[in-house]
Design a protein around this motif. Structure first.
Motif, PDB file in Angstrom:
ATOM      1  N   GLN A 181       0.829  -1.206   0.000  1.00 28.09           N
ATOM      2  CA  GLN A 181       0.000   0.000   0.000  1.00 28.09           C
ATOM      3  C   GLN A 181       0.864   1.257   0.000  1.00 28.09           C
ATOM      4  OE1 GLN A 181      -2.027  -1.488   3.453  1.00 28.09           O
ATOM      5  NE2 GLN A 181      -3.986  -1.573   2.385  1.00 28.09           N
ATOM      6  N   VAL A 182       1.993   1.219   0.705  1.00 28.55           N
ATOM      7  CA  VAL A 182       2.931   2.353   0.697  1.00 28.55           C
ATOM      8  C   VAL A 182       3.472   2.536  -0.725  1.00 28.55           C
ATOM      9  CG1 VAL A 182       5.165   3.207   1.528  1.00 28.55           C
ATOM     10  CG2 VAL A 182       3.548   2.187   3.140  1.00 28.55           C
ATOM     11  N   LEU A 183       3.792   1.435  -1.404  1.00 26.14           N
ATOM     12  CA  LEU A 183       4.255   1.521  -2.796  1.00 26.14           C
ATOM     13  C   LEU A 183       3.192   2.170  -3.676  1.00 26.14           C
ATOM     14  CD1 LEU A 183       6.097  -1.886  -3.385  1.00 26.14           C
ATOM     15  CD2 LEU A 183       7.110   0.393  -3.235  1.00 26.14           C
ATOM     16  N   GLY A 184       1.927   1.852  -3.412  1.00 21.29           N
ATOM     17  CA  GLY A 184       0.829   2.474  -4.156  1.00 21.29           C
ATOM     18  C   GLY A 184       0.818   3.982  -3.977  1.00 21.29           C
ATOM     19  N   LEU A 224      -4.221 -10.499 -13.561  1.00 20.53           N
ATOM     20  CA  LEU A 224      -3.180 -11.456 -13.206  1.00 20.53           C
ATOM     21  C   LEU A 224      -1.821 -10.764 -13.041  1.00 20.53           C
ATOM     22  CD1 LEU A 224      -3.142 -14.548 -12.839  1.00 20.53           C
ATOM     23  CD2 LEU A 224      -2.381 -14.724 -15.201  1.00 20.53           C
ATOM     24  N   LEU A 225      -1.566  -9.764 -13.878  1.00 19.26           N
ATOM     25  CA  LEU A 225      -0.266  -9.093 -13.882  1.00 19.26           C
ATOM     26  C   LEU A 225      -0.104  -8.035 -12.801  1.00 19.26           C
ATOM     27  CD1 LEU A 225       0.313  -8.612 -17.691  1.00 19.26           C
ATOM     28  CD2 LEU A 225       1.607 -10.075 -16.154  1.00 19.26           C
ATOM     29  N   LYS A 226      -1.190  -7.352 -12.474  1.00 13.64           N
ATOM     30  CA  LYS A 226      -1.087  -6.201 -11.574  1.00 13.64           C
ATOM     31  C   LYS A 226      -0.357  -6.517 -10.263  1.00 13.64           C
ATOM     32  CE  LYS A 226      -3.396  -2.041 -10.670  1.00 13.64           C
ATOM     33  NZ  LYS A 226      -4.186  -1.031 -11.100  1.00 13.64           N
ATOM     34  N   PRO A 227      -0.706  -7.609  -9.557  1.00  9.51           N
ATOM     35  CA  PRO A 227       0.012  -7.884  -8.303  1.00  9.51           C
ATOM     36  C   PRO A 227       1.504  -8.174  -8.525  1.00  9.51           C
ATOM     37  CG  PRO A 227      -1.790  -9.468  -8.634  1.00  9.51           C
ATOM     38  CD  PRO A 227      -1.791  -8.546  -9.802  1.00  9.51           C
ATOM     39  N   LEU A 249       3.414  -6.928 -10.940  1.00 13.26           N
ATOM     40  CA  LEU A 249       4.142  -5.776 -11.478  1.00 13.26           C
ATOM     41  C   LEU A 249       4.005  -4.517 -10.632  1.00 13.26           C
ATOM     42  CD1 LEU A 249       3.308  -6.190 -15.274  1.00 13.26           C
ATOM     43  CD2 LEU A 249       5.433  -6.761 -14.124  1.00 13.26           C
ATOM     44  N   ALA A 250       3.157  -4.551  -9.617  1.00 17.20           N
ATOM     45  CA  ALA A 250       2.905  -3.351  -8.811  1.00 17.20           C
ATOM     46  C   ALA A 250       4.199  -2.731  -8.319  1.00 17.20           C
ATOM     47  CB  ALA A 250       1.997  -3.691  -7.633  1.00 17.20           C
ATOM     48  N   GLY A 251       4.390  -1.473  -8.641  1.00 15.22           N
ATOM     49  CA  GLY A 251       5.570  -0.747  -8.204  1.00 15.22           C
ATOM     50  C   GLY A 251       6.824  -1.047  -8.994  1.00 15.22           C
ATOM     51  N   ARG A 252       6.735  -1.994  -9.910  1.00 15.65           N
ATOM     52  CA  ARG A 252       7.941  -2.411 -10.627  1.00 15.65           C
ATOM     53  C   ARG A 252       7.839  -2.191 -12.125  1.00 15.65           C
ATOM     54  NH1 ARG A 252      10.454  -7.727  -8.428  1.00 15.65           N
ATOM     55  NH2 ARG A 252      12.192  -6.780  -9.489  1.00 15.65           N
ATOM     56  N   ALA A 253       6.710  -1.589 -12.563  1.00 17.11           N
ATOM     57  CA  ALA A 253       6.526  -1.316 -13.988  1.00 17.11           C
ATOM     58  C   ALA A 253       5.476  -0.226 -14.137  1.00 17.11           C
ATOM     59  CB  ALA A 253       6.074  -2.577 -14.718  1.00 17.11           C
TER      60      ALA A 253
END
Length: 151
Positions: free
Chosen positions: A51-54, A127-130, A132-136
């Motif tokens: 959540q902090v990354l968000g 499927l991808l969002k979790p 790639l979150a914060g990494r793309a």
């Protein structure tokens, strides 16, 4: 990464910046902690690292938008300030995936979901969002998925 949470790392860095009398770094760190606190108060929760990354991703997007607007308006001193803050915020983000890594993950997700047309893009993104979150950059990911599914 150690057992220290991202939030704790940021708080430790605030204390270090105060000790070192690093005003610019401290100001940006306070922007970050204020954004985190605001989300915690609004949602009445304690934020975890994801959540902090968000929150950080949102700040990065806002800074990039501001930089573009300031540069278009010829306000280079304001753009430079935003760029310096952006660099500091990005220090807390995990290493970014390369385009080749993103493409490979997209191919895997398409195979796993069996998606073959645009209307199935949501399944692939879900499927991808979790992963790639914060990494793309999710905008870039979305464009790559569209290109794959429109063939």
């Amino acid at each position: 990464m150690s057992d220290t949470s991202l939030k704790q790392r940021i708080n430790d860095d605030v204390k270090a910046a105060m000790r070192n009398k690093d005003k610019e770094r401290l100001a940006t760190l306070r922007l970050i902690t204020a954004a985190i606190k605001q989300k915690e108060v609004d949602e009445r929760i304690e934020l975890n690292d994801d959540q902090v990354l968000g929150v950080l991703e949102k700040m990065i997007k806002q800074h990039k938008d501001s930089i573009e607007q300031y540069e278009n308006a010829g306000r280079s001193e304001l753009a430079d300030k935003e760029k310096a803050e952006l660099v500091l915020i990005q220090e807390y983000m995990p290493a970014q995936f390369s385009e080749a890594e993103i493409t490979a993950l997209i191919d895997e997700a398409i195979a796993e979901t069996g998606a073959s047309e645009m209307k199935e893009m949501g399944k692939v993104m879900g499927l991808l969002k979790p992963k790639l979150a914060g990494r793309a950059d999710m905008g870039q990911v979305s464009a790559l998925i569209k290109a794959r599914l429109s063939n």
